[in-house]
Motif scaffolding. Structure first.
Motif, PDB file in Angstrom:
ATOM      1  N   TYR A  36      -2.243 -36.046 -40.011  1.00  0.00           N
ATOM      2  CA  TYR A  36      -1.568 -35.059 -39.175  1.00  0.00           C
ATOM      3  C   TYR A  36      -0.816 -35.810 -38.080  1.00  0.00           C
ATOM      4  N   PRO A  37       0.233 -35.184 -37.541  1.00  0.00           N
ATOM      5  CA  PRO A  37       1.044 -35.892 -36.537  1.00  0.00           C
ATOM      6  C   PRO A  37       0.220 -36.480 -35.394  1.00  0.00           C
ATOM      7  N   HIS A  38      -0.812 -35.755 -34.924  1.00  0.00           N
ATOM      8  CA  HIS A  38      -1.533 -36.247 -33.750  1.00  0.00           C
ATOM      9  C   HIS A  38      -2.292 -37.537 -34.044  1.00  0.00           C
ATOM     10  N   GLU A  39      -2.410 -37.864 -35.326  1.00  0.00           N
ATOM     11  CA  GLU A  39      -3.105 -39.108 -35.676  1.00  0.00           C
ATOM     12  C   GLU A  39      -2.164 -40.313 -35.707  1.00  0.00           C
ATOM     13  N   MET A  40      -0.908 -40.085 -35.309  1.00  0.00           N
ATOM     14  CA  MET A  40       0.071 -41.171 -35.366  1.00  0.00           C
ATOM     15  C   MET A  40       0.645 -41.464 -33.988  1.00  0.00           C
ATOM     16  N   SER A  41       1.155 -42.696 -33.833  1.00  0.00           N
ATOM     17  CA  SER A  41       1.792 -43.073 -32.565  1.00  0.00           C
ATOM     18  C   SER A  41       3.224 -42.529 -32.533  1.00  0.00           C
ATOM     19  N   GLY A  42       3.844 -42.622 -31.353  1.00  0.00           N
ATOM     20  CA  GLY A  42       5.203 -42.119 -31.206  1.00  0.00           C
ATOM     21  C   GLY A  42       6.180 -42.793 -32.155  1.00  0.00           C
ATOM     22  N   GLY A  43       6.069 -44.106 -32.287  1.00  0.00           N
ATOM     23  CA  GLY A  43       6.979 -44.836 -33.173  1.00  0.00           C
ATOM     24  C   GLY A  43       6.804 -44.410 -34.622  1.00  0.00           C
ATOM     25  N   MET A  44       5.536 -44.231 -35.030  1.00  0.00           N
ATOM     26  CA  MET A  44       5.232 -43.777 -36.392  1.00  0.00           C
ATOM     27  C   MET A  44       5.820 -42.389 -36.619  1.00  0.00           C
ATOM     28  N   ARG A  45       5.654 -41.530 -35.606  1.00  0.00           N
ATOM     29  CA  ARG A  45       6.155 -40.166 -35.773  1.00  0.00           C
ATOM     30  C   ARG A  45       7.669 -40.158 -35.911  1.00  0.00           C
ATOM     31  N   GLN A  72      11.591 -49.356 -29.833  1.00  0.00           N
ATOM     32  CA  GLN A  72      13.002 -48.968 -29.881  1.00  0.00           C
ATOM     33  C   GLN A  72      13.777 -49.880 -30.810  1.00  0.00           C
ATOM     34  N   ALA A  73      13.580 -51.171 -30.624  1.00  0.00           N
ATOM     35  CA  ALA A  73      14.316 -52.136 -31.444  1.00  0.00           C
ATOM     36  C   ALA A  73      13.979 -51.939 -32.911  1.00  0.00           C
ATOM     37  N   GLN A  74      12.684 -51.711 -33.207  1.00  0.00           N
ATOM     38  CA  GLN A  74      12.284 -51.520 -34.613  1.00  0.00           C
ATOM     39  C   GLN A  74      12.990 -50.311 -35.220  1.00  0.00           C
ATOM     40  N   ILE A  75      13.059 -49.216 -34.433  1.00  0.00           N
ATOM     41  CA  ILE A  75      13.677 -48.001 -34.964  1.00  0.00           C
ATOM     42  C   ILE A  75      15.173 -48.231 -35.203  1.00  0.00           C
ATOM     43  N   PHE A  76      15.818 -48.931 -34.257  1.00  0.00           N
ATOM     44  CA  PHE A  76      17.247 -49.226 -34.456  1.00  0.00           C
ATOM     45  C   PHE A  76      17.458 -50.064 -35.709  1.00  0.00           C
ATOM     46  N   ASP A  77      16.628 -51.100 -35.880  1.00  0.00           N
ATOM     47  CA  ASP A  77      16.736 -51.942 -37.075  1.00  0.00           C
ATOM     48  C   ASP A  77      16.588 -51.107 -38.331  1.00  0.00           C
ATOM     49  N   LEU A  78      15.581 -50.211 -38.299  1.00  0.00           N
ATOM     50  CA  LEU A  78      15.312 -49.372 -39.461  1.00  0.00           C
ATOM     51  C   LEU A  78      16.524 -48.505 -39.778  1.00  0.00           C
ATOM     52  N   LEU A  79      17.098 -47.885 -38.735  1.00  0.00           N
ATOM     53  CA  LEU A  79      18.241 -47.007 -38.960  1.00  0.00           C
ATOM     54  C   LEU A  79      19.410 -47.783 -39.563  1.00  0.00           C
ATOM     55  N   ARG A  80      19.656 -48.989 -39.038  1.00  0.00           N
ATOM     56  CA  ARG A  80      20.777 -49.763 -39.543  1.00  0.00           C
ATOM     57  C   ARG A  80      20.544 -50.173 -40.999  1.00  0.00           C
ATOM     58  N   GLU A  81      19.324 -50.571 -41.269  1.00  0.00           N
ATOM     59  CA  GLU A  81      18.974 -50.989 -42.628  1.00  0.00           C
ATOM     60  C   GLU A  81      19.158 -49.831 -43.619  1.00  0.00           C
ATOM     61  N   LEU A  82      18.625 -48.649 -43.244  1.00  0.00           N
ATOM     62  CA  LEU A  82      18.728 -47.495 -44.132  1.00  0.00           C
ATOM     63  C   LEU A  82      20.190 -47.088 -44.289  1.00  0.00           C
ATOM     64  N   GLN A  83      20.936 -47.225 -43.201  1.00  0.00           N
ATOM     65  CA  GLN A  83      22.342 -46.855 -43.262  1.00  0.00           C
ATOM     66  C   GLN A  83      23.089 -47.749 -44.249  1.00  0.00           C
TER      67      GLN A  83
END
Lengths: 329, 292, 325
Positions: free
Chosen positions: A152-161, A191-202
């Protein structure tokens, strides 16, 4: 080449107790397939409202789209039926939000929330959709995806969510992804991880992205082109390189100067922490002049008379300012 | 969107002035206030204007309203004047409602404040006791208390107070838990203010808004309680009350509708007055909800 | 933490509460003015010397108070709540004979209230300033303010005179012999008015609560997410939002069980429903204290069990506390 998304002269108004607030004024922007467009500006400048307008999610009342057109692949979104909009949301255009902590439904498993998006838009079975949502979780970098899908969402961290949000948004391979300050609520390293992920997926999927942010650093890393917004107007737009190295509008210059830095011996022109004096004018009372005029060092009589239009200074670069020459020198 | 709204913060005034202003704009609150004032006027001034003994037999039993001039609202099964009953019945009802309501709120705030402020073991013990009282069906418990001790309006008030306080206690505790960790309480503690002073002078005033709303509703509930007990024949037999009239008229319900209907309307209007005032106060204290 | 372990802890907690209610009963017998033996005999001053002596012997009333408490608890744990001299039967037997109808009435009213109330609340949240929304708010205030027994009596007048379609007294027609199915239908027919009366107050409250929490939830970020992934209107309301709105409803329903049992006492007397309420009323009039205290005890147990069930259901509807403890 025709743009994927074309917004023209968009007007959005909000009824408030203090009167009609003009949240978006003549906003026009194009997004081409496969590119990342950065939209920057301070809080309340209308960047999120632009995103919600494209999604057809302007809260109404009190909000109201008063004019303009939004076309996706030539199809007018503002006149589309509700049914058509439901088909397109999540399928053609997706969105991820600022607050990963509250953006997931707390009573459903995250796997279910991804699978739901798939089941809404594609003819498939529940078990196949579940399998695909596990794959999506894996793709957005969640370890042990098959197990985490049952969390469930509450079992995850902000970055995971936020990763889960991205998985939901990309589950149906949309043509356009709107990311509304996706990292504001997260730790700097995440933040950096999420940006990297977005660029990679893009790069993998070719999805076009509108990246809304007030972080010039993120823009310089991610965006191909930038649109700068101020008080409901787009005041400058162009290639990221041009905007960052040769900003033309006084506000854009101020915004770039405001990026804190840690260079030694800060000069007077470039202190550690710069600021733009003054505040954004109330959107209910914008007057007829340039909205930035009250805060502008280069203000002339022209500026209080009317709002300058966005005009091209080169093939890709447009600015709305009467005094480009004085600003430049 | 919030950033749009925060640009237009209206001029601020003392919260009480603001609340009174907002209350006056709430039609529910004003209607409730008017209703309640009418009921109080009817019950307090009524006996002087319409001085008929509600126990006195004045006409044939079960005379319908409007049949004879000296019993405009009809007579009951003993031939007593129903209007006189309505006029006198309000006093006991309002007295018990207010006394029991006051008792409920006092116990509730005391228990809730101690539990919420001190926390730990004190909280644990007090909340266990509160829980215990919540497990006992309130009306049955009150019935038992009233029967074991001879019923009088004081015993009835006390019984209602004893069975009703847990709700207020829980609310107070929640408010205290919320407020005691705020900076201004920490500030008061850091300058060495005594607990007693912090509880009553710092925390309580800041939790008053929901407590006042709840107090208004509590009085309404206490009146319903009194009515229920009197209806069951467990009220003070020497004090005429609306609930008692309904209880006595119940057997004749199919022959004399007015015996149960009229006193019920009085109870309903009184409680409605308190409920509406509570609604109005709630709106007045929660500016955020007003926008809806 | 393990679910079974949590449940065990709640269970032991519940057992302690049951014991506490017994201690309260014991205290009430001793705090009441007059001779405890008289109170136990249930005939305030009217019992014979012989009977009183027997009671004193049985309950050890000449021994120290703590020993008396021990004896009282010991008997109660074995299911012996004393003898009703008014009904000339053991109290527990009397109560067990009457508890079924009360449970039937209370659960019928409660489920009725939750279903109808939630439904109305969801509909009202669709247009927060619309007609139905105003109606729900008004209905809640009115339902809350009318004495429940009076509402029942008004329904009696309406259904006895104007629309005589529902029986207004009793639980079934004793003159009819219509087989088991007919009997069940007959009971349901008799149940409608009492359950409606008891339910009205709570329908109003649940509708208002549902409306309020739906409005809050509909403005939340996760509903925006659902819209952004293409979920359509009815599914937003009926699934994404409602599934969250159920949580406060379950909480309130659990907390209100005691007040519903109280309401049932009044409603039963209006409709002569043969449950604990009418038994309590009759035994109070007869000053039959053992029965009255027994009813207080049994209804408290009812509430304790209901709370236990709520606790489990709550864990089921809200994953955030499922593993909390």
């Amino acid at each position: 080449m025709a743009p994927l998304l074309s917004v023209k002269n968009l007007l959005v108004e909000f009824k408030t107790r203090a009167g009609i607030a003009k949240v978006l004024n003549n906003v026009s922007l194009d997004v081409h397939s496969g590119e990342i467009l950065g939209v920057v500006g301070e809080s309340g400048c209308g960047k999120s409202m632009t995103a919600l307008s494209i999604m057809g999610l302007v809260p109404s009342p009190p909000g109201n789209v008063a004019g303009g057109t939004i076309e996706l692949n030539g199809e007018d979104l503002l006149s589309a039926s509700n049914k058509r909009l439901h088909q397109m949301r999540g399928k053609e255009i997706s969105m991820i939000f600022q607050e990963p902590m509250t953006s997931l439904n707390p009573v459903f498993k995250v796997g279910h929330q991804i699978a739901e998006a798939i089941l809404l838009h594609e003819k498939t079975t529940k078990s196949l959709a579940w399998e695909r949502s596990v794959k999506m979780l894996d793709r957005v970098g969640i370890p042990e995806a098959a197990i985490r899908a049952n969390s469930y969402p509450h079992e995850m961290s902000g970055g995971m969510r936020q990763r889960v949000m991205i998985a939901i948004a990309l589950a149906c391979n949309p043509k356009l992804l709107i990311a509304d300050e996706p990292t504001t609520a997260l730790d700097v390293t995440v933040q950096a991880q999420i940006f990297d992920l977005l660029r990679e997926l893009q790069r993998e999927t070719g999805t076009a992205i509108i990246m809304i942010t007030h972080d010039m650093g993120a823009i310089s890393e991610l965006a191909d082109r930038v649109a700068v917004m101020y008080a409901g107007h787009i005041i400058e737009t162009g290639d990221t390189k041009d905007i960052l190295s040769k900003p033309q509008h006084p506000y854009t210059r101020g915004l770039i100067a405001c990026v804190p830095h840690l260079e030694e011996n800060p000069s007077e022109e470039r202190p550690y922490l710069a600021e733009i004096p003054g505040v954004v004018p109330p959107l209910t009372d914008l007057g007829k002049g340039c909205t930035f005029a009250p805060r502008c060092d280069f203000r002339t009589d022209d500026c209080t008379g009317s709002q300058p239009s966005l005009s091209k200074i080169s093939d890709q670069h447009s600015v709305s300012c009467f005094n480009l020459n004085t600003v430049a020198s | 969107m919030s950033s749009i709204e925060t640009q237009f913060i209206p001029k601020s005034q003392h919260p009480i002035v603001e609340a009174i202003k907002a209350f006056r704009q709430s039609w529910a609150g004003m209607l409730g206030l008017i209703l309640l004032l009418l009921v109080i006027l009817f019950s307090v001034a009524g006996p002087f204007i319409y001085a008929v003994d509600p126990f006195e037999i004045i006409w044939a039993p079960l005379t319908a309203p409007g049949v004879v001039a000296n019993a405009p609202f009809g007579t009951d099964h003993l031939g007593r004047d129903v209007l006189a009953g309505l006029v006198y019945g309000g006093q006991a009802t309002l007295f018990v409602g207010l006394t029991a309501g006051f008792l409920t709120i006092t116990i509730g705030i005391l228990v809730g404040a101690m539990a919420g402020y001190y926390g730990g073991g004190v909280d644990e013990i007090l909340m266990r006791i509160t829980e215990f009282f919540q497990v006992l069906p309130a009306l049955l418990f009150a019935m038992v208390l009233v029967t074991l001790f001879t019923p009088s309006i004081y015993v009835v008030s006390a019984a209602i107070g004893i069975v009703s306080w847990p709700t207020t206690a829980r609310l107070t505790r929640a408010e205290f838990l919320r407020i005691k960790n705020l900076e201004y309480v920490k500030a008061a503690q850091s300058i060495g203010a005594r607990d007693n002073r912090i509880i009553w002078r710092v925390v309580l005033p800041n939790s008053l808004a929901p407590l006042i709303v709840s107090a208004t509703l509590t009085i309404g509930v206490a009146i319903l309680f009194e009515a229920g007990l009197s209806y069951l024949g467990l009220g003070d037999p020497n004090a005429f009350s609306w609930g008692m009239m309904i209880g006595a008229g119940r057997e004749y319900i199919l022959d004399a509708w007015w015996l149960v209907t009229l006193p019920g309307i009085m109870i309903f209007l009184t409680v409605l007055g308190f409920s509406l005032i509570g609604d109005g106060l709630n709106d007045a204290f929660n500016p955020r909800l007003r926008e809806r | 933490m393990d679910l079974a372990l949590i449940f065990l802890r709640r269970l032991s907690h519940a057992v302690l509460l049951v014991l506490a209610v017994l201690v309260l009963n014991f205290l009430l017998i001793h705090l009441a003015p007059g001779d405890p033996a008289d109170v136990i005999a249930g005939e305030m001053g009217g019992a014979t010397e012989e009977m009183l002596a027997e009671i004193r012997e049985l309950y050890g009333l000449n021994k120290p108070v703590i020993v008396q408490l021990g004896i009282y608890l010991g008997r109660a744990v074995q299911g012996d709540l004393g003898q009703s001299f008014f009904y000339n039967a053991p109290v527990s037997e009397l109560i067990l004979g009457r508890i079924g109808p009360t449970i039937l009435l209370v659960t019928a009213a409660l489920s009725f209230a939750i279903f109808v109330g939630t439904f109305l609340g969801v509909l009202a949240s669709y247009k927060p300033k619309g007609f139905l929304s105003g109606f729900v708010t008004l209905f809640a205030v009115i339902g809350y303010s009318a004495p429940i027994f009076w509402t029942g009596l008004m329904l009696v007048i309406v259904f006895a005179w104007l629309i005589p379609v529902f029986p207004i007294a009793g639980m079934y027609d004793v003159t009819l012999d219509n087989g088991p199915v007919g009997r069940v239908l007959d009971i349901l027919h008799h149940l409608i008015l009492p359950a409606l009366t008891l339910g009205i107050v709570y329908i109003a409250q649940y509708a208002r609560l549902t409306r309020a929490s739906m409005l809050e939830i509909l403005g939340s970020d996760y509903i925006r997410t659902a819209r952004a992934k293409g979920v359509s209107g009815p599914k937003i309301y009926g699934y994404h939002a409602l599934r969250n709105a159920i949580i406060p409803i379950v909480t309130i329903a659990g907390l209100q069980f005691g007040s519903i049992v109280s309401g049932a006492v009044l409603v039963e007397t209006v409709f002569s429903w043969p449950g604990l309420g009418t038994l309590a009323f009759d035994s109070i009039l007869a000053r039959d204290y053992p029965t009255v205290l027994g009813i207080l005890f049994f209804s408290a147990v009812l509430v304790i069990v209901a709370n236990l069930i709520t606790d489990i259901v709550y864990r089921f509807v809200d994953p955030r506390i499922r593993t909390g403890g």
